[in-house]
Design a protein around this motif. Structure first.
Motif, PDB file in Angstrom:
ATOM      1  N   GLN A  88      16.722  20.678  98.486  1.00  0.00           N
ATOM      2  CA  GLN A  88      16.495  21.405  97.232  1.00  0.00           C
ATOM      3  C   GLN A  88      15.022  21.750  97.080  1.00  0.00           C
ATOM      4  O   GLN A  88      14.677  22.798  96.550  1.00  0.00           O
ATOM      5  CB  GLN A  88      16.922  20.547  96.034  1.00  0.00           C
ATOM      6  CG  GLN A  88      18.407  20.286  95.953  1.00  0.00           C
ATOM      7  CD  GLN A  88      19.135  21.497  95.443  1.00  0.00           C
ATOM      8  OE1 GLN A  88      18.704  22.132  94.496  1.00  0.00           O
ATOM      9  NE2 GLN A  88      20.240  21.824  96.062  1.00  0.00           N
ATOM     10  N   SER A  89      14.156  20.822  97.532  1.00  0.00           N
ATOM     11  CA  SER A  89      12.723  21.056  97.405  1.00  0.00           C
ATOM     12  C   SER A  89      11.944  20.287  98.456  1.00  0.00           C
ATOM     13  O   SER A  89      12.422  19.276  98.975  1.00  0.00           O
ATOM     14  CB  SER A  89      12.232  20.638  96.016  1.00  0.00           C
ATOM     15  OG  SER A  89      12.342  19.243  95.850  1.00  0.00           O
ATOM     16  N   SER A 119      13.417  16.428  98.736  1.00  0.00           N
ATOM     17  CA  SER A 119      14.561  15.982  97.951  1.00  0.00           C
ATOM     18  C   SER A 119      15.751  16.883  98.237  1.00  0.00           C
ATOM     19  O   SER A 119      15.638  18.107  98.164  1.00  0.00           O
ATOM     20  CB  SER A 119      14.250  16.020  96.458  1.00  0.00           C
ATOM     21  OG  SER A 119      15.405  15.695  95.712  1.00  0.00           O
ATOM     22  N   LYS A 120      16.875  16.274  98.539  1.00  0.00           N
ATOM     23  CA  LYS A 120      18.095  17.044  98.799  1.00  0.00           C
ATOM     24  C   LYS A 120      18.999  17.107  97.576  1.00  0.00           C
ATOM     25  O   LYS A 120      19.955  17.856  97.550  1.00  0.00           O
ATOM     26  CB  LYS A 120      18.849  16.437  99.979  1.00  0.00           C
ATOM     27  CG  LYS A 120      18.107  16.616 101.287  1.00  0.00           C
ATOM     28  CD  LYS A 120      18.997  16.396 102.467  1.00  0.00           C
ATOM     29  CE  LYS A 120      18.219  16.647 103.734  1.00  0.00           C
ATOM     30  NZ  LYS A 120      19.000  17.230 104.784  1.00  0.00           N
ATOM     31  N   THR A 121      18.694  16.305  96.538  1.00  0.00           N
ATOM     32  CA  THR A 121      19.599  16.230  95.394  1.00  0.00           C
ATOM     33  C   THR A 121      19.041  16.859  94.121  1.00  0.00           C
ATOM     34  O   THR A 121      19.744  17.554  93.412  1.00  0.00           O
ATOM     35  CB  THR A 121      19.968  14.768  95.093  1.00  0.00           C
ATOM     36  OG1 THR A 121      18.763  14.019  94.914  1.00  0.00           O
ATOM     37  CG2 THR A 121      20.776  14.176  96.237  1.00  0.00           C
ATOM     38  N   ASP A 122      17.781  16.593  93.800  1.00  0.00           N
ATOM     39  CA  ASP A 122      17.178  17.074  92.555  1.00  0.00           C
ATOM     40  C   ASP A 122      15.971  17.933  92.901  1.00  0.00           C
ATOM     41  O   ASP A 122      15.038  17.473  93.547  1.00  0.00           O
ATOM     42  CB  ASP A 122      16.752  15.879  91.692  1.00  0.00           C
ATOM     43  CG  ASP A 122      16.232  16.283  90.325  1.00  0.00           C
ATOM     44  OD1 ASP A 122      15.850  17.454  90.137  1.00  0.00           O
ATOM     45  OD2 ASP A 122      16.202  15.416  89.430  1.00  0.00           O
ATOM     46  N   ALA A 123      15.974  19.164  92.456  1.00  0.00           N
ATOM     47  CA  ALA A 123      14.931  20.120  92.840  1.00  0.00           C
ATOM     48  C   ALA A 123      13.558  19.777  92.269  1.00  0.00           C
ATOM     49  O   ALA A 123      12.550  20.165  92.836  1.00  0.00           O
ATOM     50  CB  ALA A 123      15.336  21.528  92.413  1.00  0.00           C
ATOM     51  N   THR A 124      13.495  19.056  91.169  1.00  0.00           N
ATOM     52  CA  THR A 124      12.198  18.821  90.525  1.00  0.00           C
ATOM     53  C   THR A 124      11.686  17.394  90.648  1.00  0.00           C
ATOM     54  O   THR A 124      10.548  17.125  90.296  1.00  0.00           O
ATOM     55  CB  THR A 124      12.269  19.176  89.033  1.00  0.00           C
ATOM     56  OG1 THR A 124      13.232  18.332  88.388  1.00  0.00           O
ATOM     57  CG2 THR A 124      12.643  20.634  88.832  1.00  0.00           C
ATOM     58  N   VAL A 134      10.728  25.159  96.053  1.00  0.00           N
ATOM     59  CA  VAL A 134      11.798  24.637  95.200  1.00  0.00           C
ATOM     60  C   VAL A 134      12.915  25.664  95.169  1.00  0.00           C
ATOM     61  O   VAL A 134      12.695  26.810  94.762  1.00  0.00           O
ATOM     62  CB  VAL A 134      11.285  24.336  93.773  1.00  0.00           C
ATOM     63  CG1 VAL A 134      12.423  23.857  92.891  1.00  0.00           C
ATOM     64  CG2 VAL A 134      10.160  23.332  93.807  1.00  0.00           C
ATOM     65  N   GLU A 135      14.080  25.259  95.625  1.00  0.00           N
ATOM     66  CA  GLU A 135      15.262  26.111  95.683  1.00  0.00           C
ATOM     67  C   GLU A 135      14.957  27.469  96.308  1.00  0.00           C
ATOM     68  O   GLU A 135      15.322  28.514  95.781  1.00  0.00           O
ATOM     69  CB  GLU A 135      15.879  26.262  94.294  1.00  0.00           C
ATOM     70  CG  GLU A 135      16.442  24.950  93.772  1.00  0.00           C
ATOM     71  CD  GLU A 135      17.095  25.070  92.404  1.00  0.00           C
ATOM     72  OE1 GLU A 135      16.775  26.016  91.646  1.00  0.00           O
ATOM     73  OE2 GLU A 135      17.945  24.215  92.111  1.00  0.00           O
ATOM     74  N   ARG A 147      17.778  16.833  85.759  1.00  0.00           N
ATOM     75  CA  ARG A 147      19.098  17.396  85.455  1.00  0.00           C
ATOM     76  C   ARG A 147      19.828  16.517  84.437  1.00  0.00           C
ATOM     77  O   ARG A 147      20.449  17.006  83.501  1.00  0.00           O
ATOM     78  CB  ARG A 147      19.898  17.514  86.750  1.00  0.00           C
ATOM     79  CG  ARG A 147      21.247  18.144  86.593  1.00  0.00           C
ATOM     80  CD  ARG A 147      21.910  18.323  87.965  1.00  0.00           C
ATOM     81  NE  ARG A 147      23.097  19.099  87.877  1.00  0.00           N
ATOM     82  CZ  ARG A 147      24.310  18.599  87.625  1.00  0.00           C
ATOM     83  NH1 ARG A 147      24.447  17.309  87.448  1.00  0.00           N
ATOM     84  NH2 ARG A 147      25.364  19.384  87.547  1.00  0.00           N
TER      85      ARG A 147
END
Length: 162
Positions: free
Chosen positions: A22-23, A84-89, A112-113, A131
């Motif tokens: 994700q980021s 991070s593969k789960t939460d972009a921030t 990011v994304e 999220r």
């Protein structure tokens, strides 16, 4: 064994790390104490972020042809990569908060994304709530009018019964 053959597994490791991420945030970690580095790694690990120091050329080869290729201008000097593969921030948020206490940590930039951001952009990304926080706020704002509406309906029903 040739040098290229020794580097291929590392490049493959980085490419796998970036695949589906994700980021990714690149930072300059020079000047961090061992205690600070350990604390940072612990926070990132607990949040599900992979944080590792790689050679810049290895990151370049692994990122070639992907959205993460935009990080190339920042791949100079000591570089650590937080993915991070789960939460972009989450990576940006933890790194920015940690940099407030440890002046030596410097965010260079990130993706990011699929969108590249410089250091200032990553600091803005870091202010975005997680999220879970956003969903909690949304649920709270939805529940409040529903609860009030249910109370009003109940009062109307009670007044008609009386």
């Amino acid at each position: 064994m040739a040098k290229v053959e020794l580097k291929q597994p590392v490049i493959a490791e980085i490419a796998e790390l970036l695949n589906g991420a994700q980021s990714a945030v690149v930072v300059d970690y020079r000047g961090l104490t061992v205690e600070q580095d350990t604390a940072l790694r612990k926070q990132l690990r607990e949040a599900g972020v992979t944080y590792k120091v790689y050679k810049n050329t290895m990151i370049r080869f692994a990122a070639k042809g992907t959205d993460f290729e935009a990080l190339d201008p920042h791949l100079e000097g000591p570089t650590a990569l937080a993915v991070s593969k789960t939460d972009a921030t989450v990576a940006a948020r933890i790194l920015a908060n940690f940099a407030k206490k440890a002046d030596a940590l410097e965010i260079k930039g990130g993706v990011v994304e699929g969108t590249y951001y410089d250091a200032k952009g990553m600091n803005v990304i870091a202010t975005i709530p997680s999220r879970e926080e956003l969903l909690g706020k949304l649920l709270g704002s939805i529940q409040s009018p529903i609860t009030n509406f249910a109370r009003v309906l109940n009062q109307i029903a009670e007044s008609k019964e009386a």
